[in-house]
Design a protein around this motif. Structure first.
Motif, short mmCIF file in Angstrom:
data_model
loop_
_atom_site.label_atom_id
_atom_site.label_comp_id
_atom_site.label_asym_id
_atom_site.label_seq_id
_atom_site.Cartn_x
_atom_site.Cartn_y
_atom_site.Cartn_z
N UNK A 196 44.63 39.99 -17.71
CA UNK A 196 44.12 41.20 -18.40
C UNK A 196 43.50 42.17 -17.41
N UNK A 197 42.77 41.61 -16.45
CA UNK A 197 42.14 42.48 -15.45
C UNK A 197 43.20 43.17 -14.59
N UNK A 198 44.25 42.40 -14.25
CA UNK A 198 45.34 42.98 -13.46
C UNK A 198 46.05 44.08 -14.25
N UNK A 199 46.27 43.81 -15.55
CA UNK A 199 46.92 44.82 -16.40
C UNK A 199 46.05 46.07 -16.53
N UNK A 200 44.72 45.82 -16.71
CA UNK A 200 43.81 46.95 -16.82
C UNK A 200 43.79 47.74 -15.51
N UNK A 201 43.73 47.00 -14.39
CA UNK A 201 43.72 47.65 -13.08
C UNK A 201 45.02 48.41 -12.85
N UNK A 206 47.97 53.34 -12.56
CA UNK A 206 49.06 54.18 -13.05
C UNK A 206 48.52 55.54 -13.50
N UNK A 207 47.36 55.49 -14.20
CA UNK A 207 46.76 56.75 -14.66
C UNK A 207 46.34 57.62 -13.47
N UNK A 211 47.79 61.20 -12.33
CA UNK A 211 46.88 62.33 -12.11
C UNK A 211 47.06 62.91 -10.71
N UNK A 212 47.13 62.00 -9.71
CA UNK A 212 47.32 62.46 -8.33
C UNK A 212 48.68 63.12 -8.16
N UNK A 213 49.71 62.56 -8.85
CA UNK A 213 51.05 63.13 -8.76
C UNK A 213 51.08 64.55 -9.32
N UNK A 214 50.37 64.73 -10.44
CA UNK A 214 50.30 66.07 -11.04
C UNK A 214 49.58 67.04 -10.10
N UNK A 215 48.48 66.56 -9.51
CA UNK A 215 47.74 67.40 -8.57
C UNK A 215 48.60 67.75 -7.36
#
Length: 476
Positions: A196-201, A206-207, A211-215
């Motif tokens: 779960x922690x790996x999925x959350x991480x 990914x988020x 965000x960085x990709x958009x920037x």
């Protein structure tokens, strides 16, 4: 049936009933324990459930679980229930250093142990254990290591302070079974928590990446827009310099024409006056005719020179401000480009040699070619021939394999490898403190690749000049 036999049979039936009930309770408890490894429980809830299940089968009022940290050789007590160790004596959450106590003995041997005070005394005599932590007045003690897949996770312990509560080997086997399944449940819980922690991480990464990709996308778009604006400004600045130079150059022949016309007007006025006054002589008329002939020749020559400059400027300026393709005679067009650069070249001693067949005619973006050559030549003059009084530029142009091939070379100062690697980068200039924009060679690269769909390579060494190889695909 004799009363003794009947009594014996009753005892036997009671024992069988007890064994059946025991087996049923054991089966039920073992099933619950085995099911724990498939449930994703918080570890604190897991320990509570284990305690409840064990208590249904054996007396487990005094129960604790210890988790092993093999690297630090410590035992943490996340769950601890004891009738006597309460209040300040509660050991829940404590971290104990592994030593030679009862729990350390089980962990060291990795085998379940059923101990009584007598057995403990014997072990202390033999040196197997040295101390007993917590309350020492228990009557019976059981500990089983929690092992799964060869990995030791810790220990599970129950103990009794009552004389009537004595554990046996069946109880020890049950506790050992429980310990192993707790180990499986703990491992499953840890894996699920880590998953779960790996999925959350991963979701957070990914988020952040989105965000960085958009920037980055926005930044690249803005940089491209800024770059296009700067390149356009550089083109306009180049065109502005061309206008200023040509205007100054045209001023000279126009000035001579104006002066000549004024002089001829004065001569004509004097001739007319002499004619009206009747003082006109044959000698004066002849001088007037000679003056007229010479003046007209000067005016005609300078008018032609001005017209040639205007024509050259007009064609080059129109080409540089547009991106249209047209048929050009390469040699003639190059002469027009050099003529447009004459105001900047005429006071210098540098020479430009051109090798090109007079009949070579191609269809291409004339404006881009004009700007490429203008920037190449001016770069050689400003940078390559800095502190060089008499430099030489050689331009060879020919058609090969449906490409217009351009070899451009100067014998200027040349570039070091680190400067050569950055030559086409925007804003890189060796004249940063002297007004260099760093866009000249970048503009050349951009024009060759984008406008002319060609390729450009550069070669240079310090003190050995600089050379370009440009290939431009030809269209028909």
């Amino acid at each position: 049936m004799a009363p003794e036999s009947l009594q014996t049979e009753i005892v036997t039936l009671k024992q069988q009933l007890f064994d059946l009930q025991y087996a049923e309770r054991l089966h039920h408890a073992l099933f619950k324990i085995a099911s724990l490894s498939h449930e994703e429980l918080a570890l604190t809830d897991l320990y509570q459930r284990v305690h409840e299940i064990v208590s249904q089968f054996i007396d487990a009022k005094n129960f604790f679980i210890g988790l092993l940290n093999e690297e630090e050789q410590t035992l943490t007590l996340p769950y601890f229930v004891d009738e006597q160790d309460v209040g300040d004596k509660d050991m829940t959450g404590q971290v104990l250093q592994l030593g030679q106590g009862l729990s350390s003995y089980v962990i060291r041997t990795k085998k379940p142990k059923l101990l009584t005070p007598d057995k403990i005394t014997q072990l202390m005599t033999e040196g197997e254990i040295k101390e007993v932590l917590g309350s020492t007045d228990f009557k019976c003690w059981m500990g089983a290591p929690m092992i799964t897949g060869g990995m030791l996770h810790g220990i599970i312990v129950v103990q009794s302070y009552a004389e009537q509560v004595k554990y046996n080997q069946q109880d020890l086997q049950f506790l050992d079974y429980v310990a192993n399944h707790i180990a499986m449940a703990i491992e499953s819980n840890i894996n699920a928590t880590q998953r779960r922690e790996a999925q959350r991480h991963l979701a957070e990464q990914h988020r952040l990446l989105e965000q960085n990709n958009k920037m980055l996308t926005d930044t690249i778009a803005q940089l491209k827009k800024t770059q296009q604006e700067l390149v356009q400004r550089e083109k306009m600045a180049s065109l502005g310099g061309l206008v200023a130079g040509i205007a100054h150059e045209i001023n000279t022949p126009l000035g001579i024409c104006v002066t000549g016309i004024s002089h001829l007007a004065e001569e004509h006025k004097q001739l007319k006056a002499d004619y009206v006054n009747g003082t006109l002589t044959e000698e004066a008329l002849q001088e007037y005719l000679d003056e007229i002939e010479q003046g007209l020749k000067i005016i005609s020559t300078n008018a032609d020179r001005g017209a040639e400059l205007v024509k050259s400027f007009k064609q080059v300026a129109v080409d540089q401000s547009s991106n249209e393709q047209r048929q050009i005679n390469v040699r003639s067009y190059l002469d027009e480009i050099l003529l447009s650069l004459k105001p900047k070249l005429k006071r210098l001693k540098h020479t430009i040699e051109i090798e090109c067949e007079p009949q070579l005619s191609v269809m291409l973006n004339a404006g881009a070619i004009s700007q490429v050559f203008s920037n190449l030549i001016m770069n050689s003059i400003i940078h390559g021939f800095d502190e060089i009084e008499q430099g030489r530029i050689k331009i060879s142009i020919y058609s090969k394999n449906n490409n217009l091939v351009i070899h451009y070379a100067d014998n200027g100062k040349g570039l070091a490898p680190e400067s050569l690697n950055q030559l086409f980068e925007p804003f890189y200039t060796t004249k940063r403190g002297d007004g260099g924009s760093g866009l000249g060679t970048h503009l050349i690269y951009n024009l060759v690749h984008s406008s002319l769909k060609g390729s450009i390579k550069v070669n240079s060494e310090l003190g050995k000049g600089l050379a370009y190889l440009i290939k431009i695909p030809l269209t028909h």
